[in-house]
Scaffold this motif. Structure first.
Motif, PDB file in Angstrom:
ATOM      1  N   THR A  77       1.575   6.695   6.724  1.00 16.75           N
ATOM      2  CA  THR A  77       1.632   6.613   5.270  1.00 16.75           C
ATOM      3  C   THR A  77       0.898   5.364   4.830  1.00 16.75           C
ATOM      4  N   ARG A 106       8.112   3.601   2.084  1.00 18.05           N
ATOM      5  CA  ARG A 106       8.667   4.749   2.816  1.00 18.05           C
ATOM      6  C   ARG A 106       9.493   4.354   4.043  1.00 18.05           C
ATOM      7  N   ILE A 155       9.424  13.437  -0.923  1.00 18.64           N
ATOM      8  CA  ILE A 155       8.559  12.860  -1.954  1.00 18.64           C
ATOM      9  C   ILE A 155       8.571  13.757  -3.184  1.00 18.64           C
ATOM     10  N   GLU A 190       4.995  12.374  -8.157  1.00 14.96           N
ATOM     11  CA  GLU A 190       4.823  10.938  -7.932  1.00 14.96           C
ATOM     12  C   GLU A 190       3.365  10.647  -7.585  1.00 14.96           C
ATOM     13  N   TYR A 197      -2.077  10.281  -2.310  1.00 10.19           N
ATOM     14  CA  TYR A 197      -1.179  10.586  -1.214  1.00 10.19           C
ATOM     15  C   TYR A 197      -1.816  11.692  -0.391  1.00 10.19           C
TER      16      TYR A 197
END
Length: 180
Positions: free
Chosen positions: A24, A30, A84, A88, A97
């Motif tokens: 990530t 996270r 998630i 977002e 992302y």
């Protein structure tokens, strides 16, 4: 939406710490203490992060209830999965992302279809798009501004301007060399 954020590596020390391969762009968000993560295989989780620290350039995590080396070693190769919100968005304008980029169509500036993004590989030097071509072969495209010139989430496409030889078939590259 679920997102794989890390893979557990080796045990570190005798108190239950493990190394993790971060997957990530936001490990501080996270993989923070208190985060509860689902796992694959599911039988090992969920896991709650107790502590985290960087040691010799690697992230080390300790999970609640994992108090010794044997328990930590049993988690090796387990994927850590965060829940998630699909709405977002990253804080920076030109950040994405992984889940936003997956399955985007990849085309050149002139509209030539290259394929679709099936994987994003996070390397120390840069990120790579793994793109599956229509014929089933794969090509790796560095996710750098000079090559990936536009990400259009509404149109579900990534526009690239690859240097010669990055995407061309090997036969095309060889024939262009022969002509010179």
């Amino acid at each position: 939406m679920q997102l794989v954020v890390a893979r557990i590596g080796r045990a570190h020390g005798i108190k239950g710490d493990v190394t993790v391969e971060v997957r990530t762009d936001e490990p501080e968000l996270r993989l923070a203490p208190g985060a509860v993560l689902a796992t694959d295989p599911a039988a090992t989780g969920p896991l709650t992060i107790e502590t985290g620290r960087v040691h010799s350039g690697r992230l080390l995590l300790r999970f609640e209830g994992v108090n010794d080396r044997s328990a930590a070693e049993a988690l090796r190769n387990t994927l850590l999965i965060a829940e998630i919100d699909p709405e977002e968005l990253p804080e920076e304008e030109d950040e994405y992302y992984d889940h936003q980029l997956m399955d985007l169509d990849v085309v050149t500036r002139d509209g030539t279809e290259i394929g679709r993004i099936t994987e994003i590989s996070h390397l120390p030097s840069q990120d790579l798009f793994i793109v599956e071509r229509p014929d089933g072969s794969e090509v790796m495209i560095p996710f750098v501004e000079s090559i990936v010139v536009e990400i259009d989430l509404e149109e579900q496409r990534a526009v690239v301007d690859p240097p010669p030889g990055l995407i061309d078939d090997q036969a095309e590259v060889a024939s262009s060399r022969d002509e010179s």
